[in-house]
Structures are given as structure tokens and as C-alpha cells.
Design a protein around this motif. Structure first.
Motif, PDB file in Angstrom:
ATOM      1  N   THR A  14       0.847  -1.186   0.000  1.00 47.90           N
ATOM      2  CA  THR A  14       0.000   0.000   0.000  1.00 47.90           C
ATOM      3  C   THR A  14       0.883   1.235   0.000  1.00 47.90           C
ATOM      4  O   THR A  14       1.232   1.766   1.053  1.00 47.90           O
ATOM      5  CB  THR A  14      -0.905   0.019   1.254  1.00 47.90           C
ATOM      6  OG1 THR A  14      -1.577  -1.228   1.360  1.00 47.90           O
ATOM      7  CG2 THR A  14      -1.908   1.144   1.183  1.00 47.90           C
ATOM      8  N   PRO A  15       1.288   1.711  -1.177  1.00 49.20           N
ATOM      9  CA  PRO A  15       2.177   2.878  -1.247  1.00 49.20           C
ATOM     10  C   PRO A  15       1.555   4.111  -0.599  1.00 49.20           C
ATOM     11  O   PRO A  15       0.345   4.297  -0.613  1.00 49.20           O
ATOM     12  CB  PRO A  15       2.362   3.092  -2.749  1.00 49.20           C
ATOM     13  CG  PRO A  15       2.031   1.785  -3.377  1.00 49.20           C
ATOM     14  CD  PRO A  15       0.984   1.166  -2.491  1.00 49.20           C
ATOM     15  N   PHE A  16       2.392   4.932  -0.009  1.00 42.32           N
ATOM     16  CA  PHE A  16       1.966   6.194   0.577  1.00 42.32           C
ATOM     17  C   PHE A  16       2.876   7.286   0.079  1.00 42.32           C
ATOM     18  O   PHE A  16       3.817   7.032  -0.678  1.00 42.32           O
ATOM     19  CB  PHE A  16       1.901   6.119   2.111  1.00 42.32           C
ATOM     20  CG  PHE A  16       2.949   5.249   2.741  1.00 42.32           C
ATOM     21  CD1 PHE A  16       4.183   5.747   3.085  1.00 42.32           C
ATOM     22  CD2 PHE A  16       2.691   3.901   2.980  1.00 42.32           C
ATOM     23  CE1 PHE A  16       5.147   4.937   3.664  1.00 42.32           C
ATOM     24  CE2 PHE A  16       3.650   3.085   3.564  1.00 42.32           C
ATOM     25  CZ  PHE A  16       4.879   3.605   3.902  1.00 42.32           C
ATOM     26  N   ASP A  17       2.617   8.546   0.473  1.00 44.01           N
ATOM     27  CA  ASP A  17       3.269   9.701  -0.141  1.00 44.01           C
ATOM     28  C   ASP A  17       4.584  10.137   0.494  1.00 44.01           C
ATOM     29  O   ASP A  17       5.412  10.749  -0.161  1.00 44.01           O
ATOM     30  CB  ASP A  17       2.317  10.900  -0.138  1.00 44.01           C
ATOM     31  CG  ASP A  17       1.086  10.633  -0.976  1.00 44.01           C
ATOM     32  OD1 ASP A  17       1.195   9.902  -1.973  1.00 44.01           O
ATOM     33  OD2 ASP A  17       0.013  11.147  -0.631  1.00 44.01           O
ATOM     34  N   VAL A  18       4.754   9.895   1.782  1.00 40.68           N
ATOM     35  CA  VAL A  18       5.955  10.329   2.489  1.00 40.68           C
ATOM     36  C   VAL A  18       6.186   9.391   3.672  1.00 40.68           C
ATOM     37  O   VAL A  18       5.237   8.805   4.190  1.00 40.68           O
ATOM     38  CB  VAL A  18       5.819  11.796   2.961  1.00 40.68           C
ATOM     39  CG1 VAL A  18       4.748  11.943   4.012  1.00 40.68           C
ATOM     40  CG2 VAL A  18       7.135  12.358   3.435  1.00 40.68           C
ATOM     41  N   MET A  19       7.439   9.244   4.079  1.00 43.69           N
ATOM     42  CA  MET A  19       7.749   8.405   5.230  1.00 43.69           C
ATOM     43  C   MET A  19       8.714   9.152   6.147  1.00 43.69           C
ATOM     44  O   MET A  19       9.696   9.723   5.687  1.00 43.69           O
ATOM     45  CB  MET A  19       8.383   7.080   4.778  1.00 43.69           C
ATOM     46  CG  MET A  19       8.538   6.072   5.908  1.00 43.69           C
ATOM     47  SD  MET A  19       9.404   4.520   5.452  1.00 43.69           S
ATOM     48  CE  MET A  19       8.451   3.897   4.101  1.00 43.69           C
ATOM     49  N   ILE A  20       8.397   9.143   7.441  1.00 39.69           N
ATOM     50  CA  ILE A  20       9.266   9.719   8.452  1.00 39.69           C
ATOM     51  C   ILE A  20       9.477   8.642   9.500  1.00 39.69           C
ATOM     52  O   ILE A  20       8.510   8.032   9.965  1.00 39.69           O
ATOM     53  CB  ILE A  20       8.621  10.956   9.123  1.00 39.69           C
ATOM     54  CG1 ILE A  20       8.335  12.031   8.071  1.00 39.69           C
ATOM     55  CG2 ILE A  20       9.513  11.487  10.233  1.00 39.69           C
ATOM     56  CD1 ILE A  20       7.489  13.173   8.580  1.00 39.69           C
ATOM     57  N   GLY A  21      10.717   8.391   9.852  1.00 35.62           N
ATOM     58  CA  GLY A  21      10.961   7.357  10.835  1.00 35.62           C
ATOM     59  C   GLY A  21      12.211   7.610  11.650  1.00 35.62           C
ATOM     60  O   GLY A  21      13.216   8.090  11.133  1.00 35.62           O
ATOM     61  N   GLU A  22      12.110   7.290  12.925  1.00 32.71           N
ATOM     62  CA  GLU A  22      13.275   7.353  13.802  1.00 32.71           C
ATOM     63  C   GLU A  22      13.784   5.935  13.994  1.00 32.71           C
ATOM     64  O   GLU A  22      13.012   4.990  14.086  1.00 32.71           O
ATOM     65  CB  GLU A  22      12.912   7.948  15.162  1.00 32.71           C
ATOM     66  CG  GLU A  22      14.094   8.002  16.086  1.00 32.71           C
ATOM     67  CD  GLU A  22      13.778   8.527  17.480  1.00 32.71           C
ATOM     68  OE1 GLU A  22      14.662   8.437  18.332  1.00 32.71           O
ATOM     69  OE2 GLU A  22      12.663   9.010  17.708  1.00 32.71           O
ATOM     70  N   ALA A  23      15.091   5.808  14.078  1.00 34.49           N
ATOM     71  CA  ALA A  23      15.725   4.504  14.299  1.00 34.49           C
ATOM     72  C   ALA A  23      15.369   3.548  13.159  1.00 34.49           C
ATOM     73  O   ALA A  23      14.847   2.466  13.356  1.00 34.49           O
ATOM     74  CB  ALA A  23      15.320   3.936  15.651  1.00 34.49           C
ATOM     75  N   PHE A  24      15.652   3.987  11.945  1.00 28.98           N
ATOM     76  CA  PHE A  24      15.286   3.233  10.747  1.00 28.98           C
ATOM     77  C   PHE A  24      16.066   1.930  10.636  1.00 28.98           C
ATOM     78  O   PHE A  24      17.276   1.908  10.755  1.00 28.98           O
ATOM     79  CB  PHE A  24      15.545   4.079   9.499  1.00 28.98           C
ATOM     80  CG  PHE A  24      14.354   4.158   8.609  1.00 28.98           C
ATOM     81  CD1 PHE A  24      14.064   3.132   7.741  1.00 28.98           C
ATOM     82  CD2 PHE A  24      13.527   5.249   8.656  1.00 28.98           C
ATOM     83  CE1 PHE A  24      12.962   3.194   6.920  1.00 28.98           C
ATOM     84  CE2 PHE A  24      12.426   5.334   7.845  1.00 28.98           C
ATOM     85  CZ  PHE A  24      12.133   4.304   6.970  1.00 28.98           C
ATOM     86  N   VAL A  25      15.345   0.856  10.401  1.00 31.96           N
ATOM     87  CA  VAL A  25      15.961  -0.464  10.238  1.00 31.96           C
ATOM     88  C   VAL A  25      16.338  -0.652   8.775  1.00 31.96           C
ATOM     89  O   VAL A  25      15.494  -0.584   7.898  1.00 31.96           O
ATOM     90  CB  VAL A  25      14.994  -1.580  10.683  1.00 31.96           C
ATOM     91  CG1 VAL A  25      15.561  -2.945  10.361  1.00 31.96           C
ATOM     92  CG2 VAL A  25      14.705  -1.457  12.174  1.00 31.96           C
ATOM     93  N   VAL A  26      17.634  -0.878   8.539  1.00 28.21           N
ATOM     94  CA  VAL A  26      18.139  -1.131   7.190  1.00 28.21           C
ATOM     95  C   VAL A  26      18.311  -2.624   6.966  1.00 28.21           C
ATOM     96  O   VAL A  26      17.912  -3.164   5.952  1.00 28.21           O
ATOM     97  CB  VAL A  26      19.512  -0.447   6.974  1.00 28.21           C
ATOM     98  CG1 VAL A  26      20.041  -0.733   5.587  1.00 28.21           C
ATOM     99  CG2 VAL A  26      19.437   1.024   7.221  1.00 28.21           C
ATOM    100  N   ASP A  27      18.909  -3.280   7.932  1.00 27.29           N
ATOM    101  CA  ASP A  27      19.257  -4.692   7.826  1.00 27.29           C
ATOM    102  C   ASP A  27      18.783  -5.410   9.095  1.00 27.29           C
ATOM    103  O   ASP A  27      19.501  -5.433  10.099  1.00 27.29           O
ATOM    104  CB  ASP A  27      20.764  -4.819   7.649  1.00 27.29           C
ATOM    105  CG  ASP A  27      21.236  -6.242   7.458  1.00 27.29           C
ATOM    106  OD1 ASP A  27      20.392  -7.135   7.233  1.00 27.29           O
ATOM    107  OD2 ASP A  27      22.449  -6.472   7.540  1.00 27.29           O
ATOM    108  N   PRO A  28      17.573  -5.961   9.086  1.00 23.71           N
ATOM    109  CA  PRO A  28      17.001  -6.560  10.289  1.00 23.71           C
ATOM    110  C   PRO A  28      17.891  -7.575  11.015  1.00 23.71           C
ATOM    111  O   PRO A  28      18.009  -7.496  12.241  1.00 23.71           O
ATOM    112  CB  PRO A  28      15.693  -7.191   9.801  1.00 23.71           C
ATOM    113  CG  PRO A  28      15.316  -6.348   8.634  1.00 23.71           C
ATOM    114  CD  PRO A  28      16.619  -5.998   7.967  1.00 23.71           C
ATOM    115  N   PRO A  29      18.537  -8.523  10.334  1.00 23.87           N
ATOM    116  CA  PRO A  29      19.387  -9.462  11.077  1.00 23.87           C
ATOM    117  C   PRO A  29      20.525  -8.763  11.849  1.00 23.87           C
ATOM    118  O   PRO A  29      20.872  -9.179  12.958  1.00 23.87           O
ATOM    119  CB  PRO A  29      19.945 -10.385   9.995  1.00 23.87           C
ATOM    120  CG  PRO A  29      18.913 -10.341   8.909  1.00 23.87           C
ATOM    121  CD  PRO A  29      18.421  -8.920   8.921  1.00 23.87           C
ATOM    122  N   THR A  30      21.064  -7.692  11.296  1.00 19.43           N
ATOM    123  CA  THR A  30      22.109  -6.932  11.986  1.00 19.43           C
ATOM    124  C   THR A  30      21.549  -6.267  13.240  1.00 19.43           C
ATOM    125  O   THR A  30      22.194  -6.276  14.301  1.00 19.43           O
ATOM    126  CB  THR A  30      22.723  -5.875  11.049  1.00 19.43           C
ATOM    127  OG1 THR A  30      23.320  -6.542   9.943  1.00 19.43           O
ATOM    128  CG2 THR A  30      23.772  -5.028  11.760  1.00 19.43           C
TER     129      THR A  30
END
Length: 108
Positions: A14-30
Motif C-alpha cells: 500500500t504505497p503512501f506519499d511520504v515516510m518519516i521514521g526514527e531509528a530506521f531499520v536497514v538490515d534486520p538481522p544486523t
């Protein structure tokens, strides 16, 4: 952090228009390994978690990544990795640790 994981995976459906996030996960296993090493906690990831890195690179909407300079779980380097090389992504940093942005910035 896990909210950014869920949002990244949800964007594909479900695409949305903008995303704001703190503590963004790039690589979950890491991230899981960092949390296990630092806090001796076990985390269970969603089954699609391994797709996050590829999905994140395919997101082509404005993205604001909020990152603490002292965050040892979702590091400043992770934030830079998400935002570098993308014209529509910005990195906003604050002096603080993991998930302390709202408090440090006075939103609590």
C-alpha cells in the motif's frame, strides 16, 4: 525501530506519499544481533524481514530519517546508508540514543 520495518514492508503493498521514521531499520538481522549483544534480548522478525533492504532501496517517496548520534542499535551509519545517493531523502540527527528523539526534541 520495528515500526520502520513494518512501514517499509507495508509500502510494497500500500504505497503512501511520504515516510518519516526514527531509528530506521536497514538490515534486520544486523539489528537483531546488536540488540542481542547489547541487551541480551531475543527478537523474532516478520517472515518478510529479509526483504527490507531491497524494498527500502526501491522506495521512491520523500523520506526523513531521524537518527540519534549516540544510537548503538540503529546507528548514524545506518541512517547515512539509507539517505545517501537519494535526492528525496534527508537525515536529521539529534544528540541522543536509540528512540530518544521525541524526548530530546521536546515532543513528549
Amino acid at each position: 525501530s520495528m515500526g520502520t520495518l513494518v512501514a517499509t514492508l507495508a509500502y510494497k503493498e500500500t504505497p503512501f506519499d511520504v515516510m518519516i521514521g526514527e531509528a530506521f531499520v536497514v538490515d534486520p538481522p544486523t539489528i537483531v544481533k546488536r540488540i542481542q549483544d547489547q541487551k541480551n534480548k531475543t527478537l523474532i522478525l516478520p517472515k518478510d524481514a529479509k526483504k527490507v533492504k531491497k524494498t527500502l532501496h526501491g522506495i521512491n517517496i520523500p523520506l526523513l530519517v531521524v537518527c540519534g548520534t549516540k544510537d548503538e542499535v540503529t546507528t548514524l551509519e545506518d541512517g547515512k546508508m539509507i539517505t545517501q545517493h537519494y535526492k528525496n531523502r534527508r537525515l536529521f540527527t539529534f544528540e541522543g540514543g536509540h528512540l530518544q528523539g521525541a524526548r530530546v526534541l521536546g515532543f513528549e
